[in-house]
Design a protein around this motif. Structure first.
Motif, PDB file in Angstrom:
ATOM      1  N   GLY A 288      44.754  57.001  36.273  1.00 53.23           N
ATOM      2  CA  GLY A 288      45.871  56.676  37.156  1.00 53.23           C
ATOM      3  C   GLY A 288      46.172  57.815  38.093  1.00 53.23           C
ATOM      4  N   PRO A 289      47.282  57.703  38.834  1.00 51.29           N
ATOM      5  CA  PRO A 289      47.620  58.743  39.805  1.00 51.29           C
ATOM      6  C   PRO A 289      47.883  60.084  39.139  1.00 51.29           C
ATOM      7  CG  PRO A 289      49.144  56.866  39.931  1.00 51.29           C
ATOM      8  CD  PRO A 289      48.252  56.628  38.770  1.00 51.29           C
ATOM      9  N   GLU A 290      47.574  61.158  39.838  1.00 49.32           N
ATOM     10  CA  GLU A 290      47.847  62.495  39.317  1.00 49.32           C
ATOM     11  C   GLU A 290      48.058  63.459  40.475  1.00 49.32           C
ATOM     12  OE1 GLU A 290      44.269  63.004  36.950  1.00 49.32           O
ATOM     13  OE2 GLU A 290      43.324  64.144  38.567  1.00 49.32           O
ATOM     14  N   GLY A 291      48.793  64.551  40.198  1.00 47.47           N
ATOM     15  CA  GLY A 291      49.019  65.578  41.209  1.00 47.47           C
ATOM     16  C   GLY A 291      50.504  65.759  41.497  1.00 47.47           C
ATOM     17  N   GLU A 292      50.785  66.345  42.683  1.00 44.67           N
ATOM     18  CA  GLU A 292      52.162  66.661  43.069  1.00 44.67           C
ATOM     19  C   GLU A 292      52.633  65.753  44.209  1.00 44.67           C
ATOM     20  OE1 GLU A 292      53.007  71.168  43.162  1.00 44.67           O
ATOM     21  OE2 GLU A 292      50.884  70.996  43.595  1.00 44.67           O
ATOM     22  N   THR A 293      53.892  65.359  44.157  1.00 45.96           N
ATOM     23  CA  THR A 293      54.478  64.586  45.248  1.00 45.96           C
ATOM     24  C   THR A 293      55.913  65.085  45.470  1.00 45.96           C
ATOM     25  OG1 THR A 293      54.934  62.347  46.066  1.00 45.96           O
ATOM     26  CG2 THR A 293      55.210  62.701  43.708  1.00 45.96           C
ATOM     27  N   PHE A 294      56.546  64.677  46.560  1.00 47.02           N
ATOM     28  CA  PHE A 294      57.786  65.333  46.993  1.00 47.02           C
ATOM     29  C   PHE A 294      58.951  64.376  47.202  1.00 47.02           C
ATOM     30  CE2 PHE A 294      54.188  67.953  47.901  1.00 47.02           C
ATOM     31  CZ  PHE A 294      54.596  69.214  47.491  1.00 47.02           C
ATOM     32  N   GLU A 295      58.816  63.179  46.679  1.00 46.52           N
ATOM     33  CA  GLU A 295      59.895  62.200  46.814  1.00 46.52           C
ATOM     34  C   GLU A 295      59.848  61.246  45.633  1.00 46.52           C
ATOM     35  OE1 GLU A 295      60.841  60.805  51.329  1.00 46.52           O
ATOM     36  OE2 GLU A 295      58.884  60.279  50.566  1.00 46.52           O
ATOM     37  N   TRP A 296      60.999  60.579  45.439  1.00 48.52           N
ATOM     38  CA  TRP A 296      61.059  59.451  44.516  1.00 48.52           C
ATOM     39  C   TRP A 296      61.121  58.166  45.333  1.00 48.52           C
ATOM     40  CZ3 TRP A 296      60.269  60.587  39.556  1.00 48.52           C
ATOM     41  CH2 TRP A 296      60.580  61.865  39.107  1.00 48.52           C
ATOM     42  N   ALA A 297      60.535  57.112  44.766  1.00 46.88           N
ATOM     43  CA  ALA A 297      60.628  55.790  45.395  1.00 46.88           C
ATOM     44  C   ALA A 297      61.330  54.854  44.431  1.00 46.88           C
ATOM     45  CB  ALA A 297      59.224  55.255  45.696  1.00 46.88           C
ATOM     46  N   LEU A 298      61.993  53.848  44.971  1.00 49.00           N
ATOM     47  CA  LEU A 298      62.578  52.824  44.112  1.00 49.00           C
ATOM     48  C   LEU A 298      61.475  52.192  43.270  1.00 49.00           C
ATOM     49  CD1 LEU A 298      65.075  51.046  46.538  1.00 49.00           C
ATOM     50  CD2 LEU A 298      65.672  52.320  44.469  1.00 49.00           C
ATOM     51  N   GLN A 299      61.783  51.926  42.021  1.00 46.60           N
ATOM     52  CA  GLN A 299      60.791  51.316  41.118  1.00 46.60           C
ATOM     53  C   GLN A 299      60.397  49.932  41.635  1.00 46.60           C
ATOM     54  OE1 GLN A 299      58.198  51.429  39.347  1.00 46.60           O
ATOM     55  NE2 GLN A 299      59.147  52.642  37.714  1.00 46.60           N
ATOM     56  N   THR A 300      59.173  49.541  41.349  1.00 46.20           N
ATOM     57  CA  THR A 300      58.703  48.216  41.763  1.00 46.20           C
ATOM     58  C   THR A 300      58.369  47.368  40.538  1.00 46.20           C
ATOM     59  OG1 THR A 300      56.500  49.199  42.024  1.00 46.20           O
ATOM     60  CG2 THR A 300      57.804  48.899  44.021  1.00 46.20           C
ATOM     61  N   ASP A 301      58.332  46.062  40.749  1.00 46.36           N
ATOM     62  CA  ASP A 301      57.971  45.160  39.647  1.00 46.36           C
ATOM     63  C   ASP A 301      56.467  44.862  39.691  1.00 46.36           C
ATOM     64  OD1 ASP A 301      57.544  43.291  41.653  1.00 46.36           O
ATOM     65  OD2 ASP A 301      59.408  42.200  41.269  1.00 46.36           O
ATOM     66  N   ASP A 302      56.025  43.944  38.853  1.00 46.56           N
ATOM     67  CA  ASP A 302      54.595  43.654  38.762  1.00 46.56           C
ATOM     68  C   ASP A 302      54.023  43.095  40.061  1.00 46.56           C
ATOM     69  OD1 ASP A 302      54.561  44.574  36.207  1.00 46.56           O
ATOM     70  OD2 ASP A 302      54.637  42.586  35.268  1.00 46.56           O
ATOM     71  N   CYS A 303      54.879  42.593  40.914  1.00 43.31           N
ATOM     72  CA  CYS A 303      54.426  42.059  42.203  1.00 43.31           C
ATOM     73  C   CYS A 303      54.457  43.117  43.303  1.00 43.31           C
ATOM     74  CB  CYS A 303      55.295  40.873  42.618  1.00 43.31           C
ATOM     75  SG  CYS A 303      55.089  39.439  41.561  1.00 43.31           S
ATOM     76  N   GLY A 304      54.946  44.302  42.987  1.00 43.70           N
ATOM     77  CA  GLY A 304      55.056  45.334  44.013  1.00 43.70           C
ATOM     78  C   GLY A 304      56.346  45.252  44.811  1.00 43.70           C
ATOM     79  N   ASP A 305      57.244  44.337  44.427  1.00 44.15           N
ATOM     80  CA  ASP A 305      58.548  44.240  45.095  1.00 44.15           C
ATOM     81  C   ASP A 305      59.511  45.261  44.478  1.00 44.15           C
ATOM     82  OD1 ASP A 305      57.388  42.031  46.273  1.00 44.15           O
ATOM     83  OD2 ASP A 305      58.494  40.571  45.043  1.00 44.15           O
ATOM     84  N   CYS A 306      60.557  45.611  45.223  1.00 42.07           N
ATOM     85  CA  CYS A 306      61.593  46.462  44.649  1.00 42.07           C
ATOM     86  C   CYS A 306      62.104  45.800  43.369  1.00 42.07           C
ATOM     87  CB  CYS A 306      62.746  46.649  45.634  1.00 42.07           C
ATOM     88  SG  CYS A 306      64.149  47.546  44.902  1.00 42.07           S
ATOM     89  N   THR A 307      62.286  46.612  42.333  1.00 42.66           N
ATOM     90  CA  THR A 307      62.696  46.071  41.040  1.00 42.66           C
ATOM     91  C   THR A 307      64.082  45.422  41.092  1.00 42.66           C
ATOM     92  OG1 THR A 307      62.851  46.653  38.694  1.00 42.66           O
ATOM     93  CG2 THR A 307      63.743  48.251  40.255  1.00 42.66           C
ATOM     94  N   PHE A 308      64.863  45.741  42.108  1.00 39.82           N
ATOM     95  CA  PHE A 308      66.214  45.187  42.217  1.00 39.82           C
ATOM     96  C   PHE A 308      66.295  43.971  43.134  1.00 39.82           C
ATOM     97  CE2 PHE A 308      66.910  49.789  41.378  1.00 39.82           C
ATOM     98  CZ  PHE A 308      67.393  49.640  40.092  1.00 39.82           C
ATOM     99  N   TYR A 309      65.146  43.501  43.594  1.00 36.71           N
ATOM    100  CA  TYR A 309      65.149  42.364  44.517  1.00 36.71           C
ATOM    101  C   TYR A 309      65.122  41.044  43.747  1.00 36.71           C
ATOM    102  CZ  TYR A 309      63.683  39.178  48.205  1.00 36.71           C
ATOM    103  OH  TYR A 309      63.621  38.137  49.086  1.00 36.71           O
ATOM    104  N   ALA A 310      65.911  40.097  44.214  1.00 41.20           N
ATOM    105  CA  ALA A 310      65.926  38.769  43.596  1.00 41.20           C
ATOM    106  C   ALA A 310      66.002  37.718  44.698  1.00 41.20           C
ATOM    107  CB  ALA A 310      67.130  38.641  42.672  1.00 41.20           C
ATOM    108  N   GLU A 311      65.532  36.528  44.395  1.00 34.82           N
ATOM    109  CA  GLU A 311      65.625  35.419  45.350  1.00 34.82           C
ATOM    110  C   GLU A 311      66.340  34.256  44.705  1.00 34.82           C
ATOM    111  OE1 GLU A 311      61.770  34.334  46.838  1.00 34.82           O
ATOM    112  OE2 GLU A 311      61.625  36.156  48.043  1.00 34.82           O
ATOM    113  N   ASP A 312      67.192  33.604  45.483  1.00 34.59           N
ATOM    114  CA  ASP A 312      67.831  32.410  44.935  1.00 34.59           C
ATOM    115  C   ASP A 312      66.895  31.214  45.103  1.00 34.59           C
ATOM    116  OD1 ASP A 312      68.042  31.465  47.529  1.00 34.59           O
ATOM    117  OD2 ASP A 312      70.141  32.053  47.746  1.00 34.59           O
TER     118      ASP A 312
END
Ligand code: SF4
Ligand code: SF4
Length: 253
Positions: free
Chosen positions: A117-141
């Motif tokens: 998997g990914p390895e190394g250094e990075t300089f930001e955090w991103a919002l977590q994503t779900d299995d579809c790659g969408d923001c984990t907090f996104y929902a659709e009615d």
């Protein structure tokens, strides 16, 4: 580019009224299409995507971040990426009693593809994503209208999407601007060009200024606190304004 300190001073003296004028001129009403909260391809469609939100999201949704390959996505689409600051992660955690990793993940930019998997250094955090790659907090009615399940606590990048401020050292969500007026840039969004009330434009302008200041403060903090580390194979280290951290948010020592 001028120094980050110079850009921060410019951000602090931005005239919110002028920003609101520019937002009114460009025009915006969120249609809740969800494009700024999702991976570009619908789940299971596969295919290429370069959905990238570099910085902030706004309206009732937001895309922000930058794309990368952190993918747990079931397709080949780049997962949604939206930059989130350390204090915003804590606020989101508190809002739902979430674990750190429920909320954020290392921004994949700059990480190498290791055997595990990914390895190394990075300089930001991103919002977590779900299995579809969408923001984990996104929902659709049921009608396919998008909604943010943490609307009141969403990061500044989401509060301000699809706008950014034309200052060095700040991010451009969703790639290059598609419109510009004064110091305000507008990014890809189907809600652009719609009428916006003065009150909403002023609210957006205030958030936009706050985001520019916070982005530059964070960038200065990252620069000043950076201590090179040499993560071993398979490890990811995130350098934020508070120091070096592991992907679960704990200090890297
Ligand atoms: S892309 Fe624009 S219209 Fe669509 S959800 Fe995001 S802010 Fe709203
Ligand atoms: S936190 Fe909310 S507004 Fe921001 S990307 Fe996620 S669902 Fe969209």
């Amino acid at each position: 580019m001028d120094s980050l300190e110079t850009e921060l001073e410019r951000a602090r003296t931005l005239d919110e009224s002028e920003l609101a004028d520019a937002i009114e001129t460009i025009g915006f009403e969120c249609t809740r299409c969800g494009a700024c909260c999702k991976a570009e391809s619908a789940c299971g469609e596969g295919g290429e995507s370069d959905n990238e939100v570099g910085g902030a999201a706004g309206g009732d949704s937001g895309t922000h971040g930058s794309g990368e390959n952190a993918a747990s996505a079931e397709n080949d689409a780049e997962p949604h990426t939206a930059t989130v600051f350390p204090d915003e992660i804590r606020r989101l955690q508190a809002a739902g009693e979430y674990d750190f990793r429920d909320v954020a993940r290392p921004m994949p930019y700059g990480l190498a593809d290791g055997p595990d998997g990914p390895e190394g250094e990075t300089f930001e955090w991103a919002l977590q994503t779900d299995d579809c790659g969408d923001c984990t907090f996104y929902a659709e009615d049921d009608d396919g209208m998008g909604a943010c399940t943490v609307h009141d606590d969403r990061p500044l990048i989401c509060q301000t999407y699809p706008f950014s401020v034309a200052l060095g050292g700040t991010s451009q969500p969703m790639g290059e601007a598609v419109d510009e007026e004064g110091m305000v840039r507008a990014h890809e969004c189907e809600g652009l060009g719609r009428d916006i009330s003065r009150a909403e434009a002023e609210e957006l302008a205030a958030a936009l200024k706050e985001r520019a200041v916070r982005e530059l403060e964070e960038a200065i903090g990252v620069r000043d606190n950076y201590q090179p580390v040499d993560p071993s194979a398979g490890q990811v280290v995130v350098h934020d304004s508070e120091g070096a951290k592991r992907p679960d948010g704990s200090p890297y020592e």
